[in-house]
Structure formats: C-alpha cells, structure tokens
Design an enzyme around this catalytic site. Structure first.
Site, PDB file in Angstrom:
ATOM      1  N   GLU A  41     -26.866   5.950 -39.175  1.00 32.38           N
ATOM      2  CA  GLU A  41     -27.028   7.185 -38.217  1.00 32.38           C
ATOM      3  C   GLU A  41     -27.250   6.844 -36.493  1.00 32.38           C
ATOM      4  O   GLU A  41     -28.223   6.737 -36.618  1.00 32.38           O
ATOM      5  CB  GLU A  41     -27.501   8.726 -38.599  1.00 32.38           C
ATOM      6  CG  GLU A  41     -27.328   9.773 -38.200  1.00 32.38           C
ATOM      7  CD  GLU A  41     -28.227  11.124 -38.612  1.00 32.38           C
ATOM      8  OE1 GLU A  41     -28.232  11.199 -39.247  1.00 32.38           O
ATOM      9  OE2 GLU A  41     -27.818  12.018 -37.225  1.00 32.38           O
ATOM     10  N   ARG A  45     -27.902   9.890 -28.478  1.00 28.23           N
ATOM     11  CA  ARG A  45     -29.548  10.031 -27.951  1.00 28.23           C
ATOM     12  C   ARG A  45     -29.174   9.349 -26.274  1.00 28.23           C
ATOM     13  O   ARG A  45     -29.996   9.394 -25.360  1.00 28.23           O
ATOM     14  CB  ARG A  45     -30.172  10.534 -28.204  1.00 28.23           C
ATOM     15  CG  ARG A  45     -30.814  11.430 -28.718  1.00 28.23           C
ATOM     16  CD  ARG A  45     -31.924  11.335 -30.011  1.00 28.23           C
ATOM     17  NE  ARG A  45     -31.429  12.203 -31.041  1.00 28.23           N
ATOM     18  CZ  ARG A  45     -32.559  12.332 -31.871  1.00 28.23           C
ATOM     19  NH1 ARG A  45     -34.266  11.506 -31.728  1.00 28.23           N
ATOM     20  NH2 ARG A  45     -32.376  13.028 -32.802  1.00 28.23           N
ATOM     21  N   THR A  69     -26.801  13.511 -33.779  1.00 29.34           N
ATOM     22  CA  THR A  69     -27.004  13.752 -32.346  1.00 29.34           C
ATOM     23  C   THR A  69     -25.622  14.522 -31.931  1.00 29.34           C
ATOM     24  O   THR A  69     -25.709  14.059 -30.568  1.00 29.34           O
ATOM     25  CB  THR A  69     -27.939  13.544 -31.655  1.00 29.34           C
ATOM     26  OG1 THR A  69     -28.986  13.321 -32.298  1.00 29.34           O
ATOM     27  CG2 THR A  69     -28.879  14.591 -30.949  1.00 29.34           C
ATOM     28  N   LYS A 129     -26.628  19.223 -42.841  1.00 29.54           N
ATOM     29  CA  LYS A 129     -27.688  18.334 -42.862  1.00 29.54           C
ATOM     30  C   LYS A 129     -28.913  19.905 -42.291  1.00 29.54           C
ATOM     31  O   LYS A 129     -28.596  20.900 -42.001  1.00 29.54           O
ATOM     32  CB  LYS A 129     -28.322  17.777 -41.153  1.00 29.54           C
ATOM     33  CG  LYS A 129     -29.182  16.964 -40.520  1.00 29.54           C
ATOM     34  CD  LYS A 129     -28.745  16.850 -39.746  1.00 29.54           C
ATOM     35  CE  LYS A 129     -30.090  15.607 -38.725  1.00 29.54           C
ATOM     36  NZ  LYS A 129     -30.315  15.161 -37.865  1.00 29.54           N
TER      37      LYS A 129
HETATM   38  C1  3PG Z   1     -33.889  13.170 -35.879  1.00 32.46           C
HETATM   39  O1  3PG Z   1     -33.617  13.647 -35.484  1.00 32.46           O
HETATM   40  O2  3PG Z   1     -34.098  12.154 -35.061  1.00 32.46           O
HETATM   41  C2  3PG Z   1     -34.324  12.832 -36.830  1.00 32.46           C
HETATM   42  O3  3PG Z   1     -34.580  14.377 -37.840  1.00 32.46           O
HETATM   43  C3  3PG Z   1     -35.147  12.350 -37.715  1.00 32.46           C
HETATM   44  O4  3PG Z   1     -36.411  12.497 -37.963  1.00 32.46           O
HETATM   45  P1  3PG Z   1     -37.870  11.761 -37.975  1.00 32.46           P
HETATM   46  O5  3PG Z   1     -37.833  10.802 -36.948  1.00 32.46           O
HETATM   47  O6  3PG Z   1     -39.142  12.552 -38.227  1.00 32.46           O
HETATM   48  O7  3PG Z   1     -37.369  11.327 -39.601  1.00 32.46           O
END
Ligand code: 3PG
Length: 212
Positions: A41, A45, A69, A129
């Site tokens: 995924e 960002r 995201t 999610k």
């Molecule tokens: C994110 O959006 O960065 C995810 O939720 C990942 O979370 P994590 O870094 O706690 O696995």
C-alpha cells in the site's frame, strides 16, 4: 467478494509504505515478494508515490500494488492510472468512496465509529480500514462494534506489530492487518532490503500460524 480484496485477505498483512524516492520502488517490491508478502500500500504522502506505484505495477506483476492515504478523487485517479489495484484512505470521504465505486476500484476507507461504519454500509462496502487501530480501542473495539455489523470486515492499521498481529488475525472480523513495521522508512532509505525481506518473512509466518 471482489478478487483483489480476497487476495488481500489471503496475504493477511498489508505493508504500508512511505517511499521518498521512486528509485527504491523496485528493490522494495522485490523484497516484499521474496519475503512472502506480495503486496504494497503505497501512501500518497510523498511526491514519489505515483511513480513508485507505476514502477512496481509495470515491473512486478506478482505484486499487488495499491494506494494509501488517498484523500482526494484526483489522487484516486492518479493512483489508478499508475496501476494501483486498490485504494485505502484514513477516513471515510464520501466523494472519494463514490468515485472509486464509479471507477470499479476496490476502496477501503478508514472508520472507527458506528456512524462511520453505517456510512460505509450505505455505500455497499464489505471491507473497511479500522484506523488508527490501537489508539481507537484495538481488537476490543472491533469486536464491540463488529458485533452489530455482521457482514462487515475490518482492516486494522495503526499500531499493529509482530506482538499483536496474530491476535487481530485470529478474529473473524479482521480481513487483513495493515502495518509499516517491516517497511520502515529508515530501512528503505538505508537500502536494507534484505532486512525488509526478513521482517516480511516473519510477518508472513504469523499469518500462516494463525490460519493453520
Ligand atoms: C499509517 O497510516 O501509517 C498506518 O496506519 C501505519 O501505521 P503503523 O506505522 O502503526 O503500522
């Protein structure tokens, strides 16, 4: 259920990736495949997200590549054009969800509350999610809200790690877990792809062990 969503369930743990430089996309994709977690995924960002999705999709057909995201319909379009096979968002943005449904691309928006869950159900979604999982009550919250919504499956993400992943995966409410621990930014920037493969192997083993 949609084939892509089925595949995500099969893989069990979805690596959530932040790529700062698209040159890392190919070695990272290979490390994920070798580690037994053939999925990424790629989060929108960074500016490298789109190009990274393209590189992975074009060169690694066995890797299931999606976008995370995703906050706007424009990002969803760019992700799909680059080859993303699924879309994940931190929250439930009705415009983004409707857009993905119209484009026939699986979308898993982030939810926590019954109100958000009911919006997801109105869109006919089968998988959402659950974000941010640990700060929002973790498995106890999934069990509590999930009891009321029998058909819906959750992808908890945020605070999942090797110590708690098995417990999540054992729940019949959990479709798959998302996590970044095996693909941390510092490992990627250091070029530590062998270490990433190792961490993926450990994660893949957790999935196997919970599904014996
Ligand atoms: C994110 O959006 O960065 C995810 O939720 C990942 O979370 P994590 O870094 O706690 O696995």
């Amino acid at each position: 259920m949609n084939q892509i969503l089925e595949k995500m369930h099969e893989i069990g743990i979805i690596p959530v990736v932040v790529l700062n430089d698209a040159k890392d996309a190919l070695p990272l994709g290979k490390a994920l495949i070798e580690g037994g977690l053939p999925c990424a995924e790629i989060t929108f960002r960074t500016k490298a997200a789109e190009e990274s999705i393209r590189i992975m999709s074009e060169n690694l057909p066995e890797l299931l590549v999606g976008a995370g995201t995703v906050l706007t319909t424009d990002q969803a379009d760019r992700a799909v054009l680059s080859g993303a096979k699924f879309i994940v968002s931190p929250g439930l943005n009705p415009k983004v969800v409707q857009h993905c449904i119209d484009k026939n691309i699986p979308v898993a928006p982030g939810v926590v509350t019954p109100g958000e869950i009911e919006k997801a159900l109105e869109f006919g979604l089968k998988v959402v999610k659950f974000f941010p999982a640990e700060p929002s009550g973790g498995l106890a919250m999934i069990r509590a809200v999930g009891a009321a919504y029998t058909a819906l499956k959750f992808m908890p993400t945020g605070g999942i790690h090797p110590g708690n992943a098995a417990e999540y995966l054992k729940s019949d409410k959990v479709h798959a877990c998302g996590g970044s621990w095996m693909v941390k930014e510092d490992l990627i920037t250091a070029g530590a792809f062998d270490r990433i493969t190792e961490l993926c192997k450990e994660a893949a083993q957790i999935v196997k062990d919970t599904r014996k």
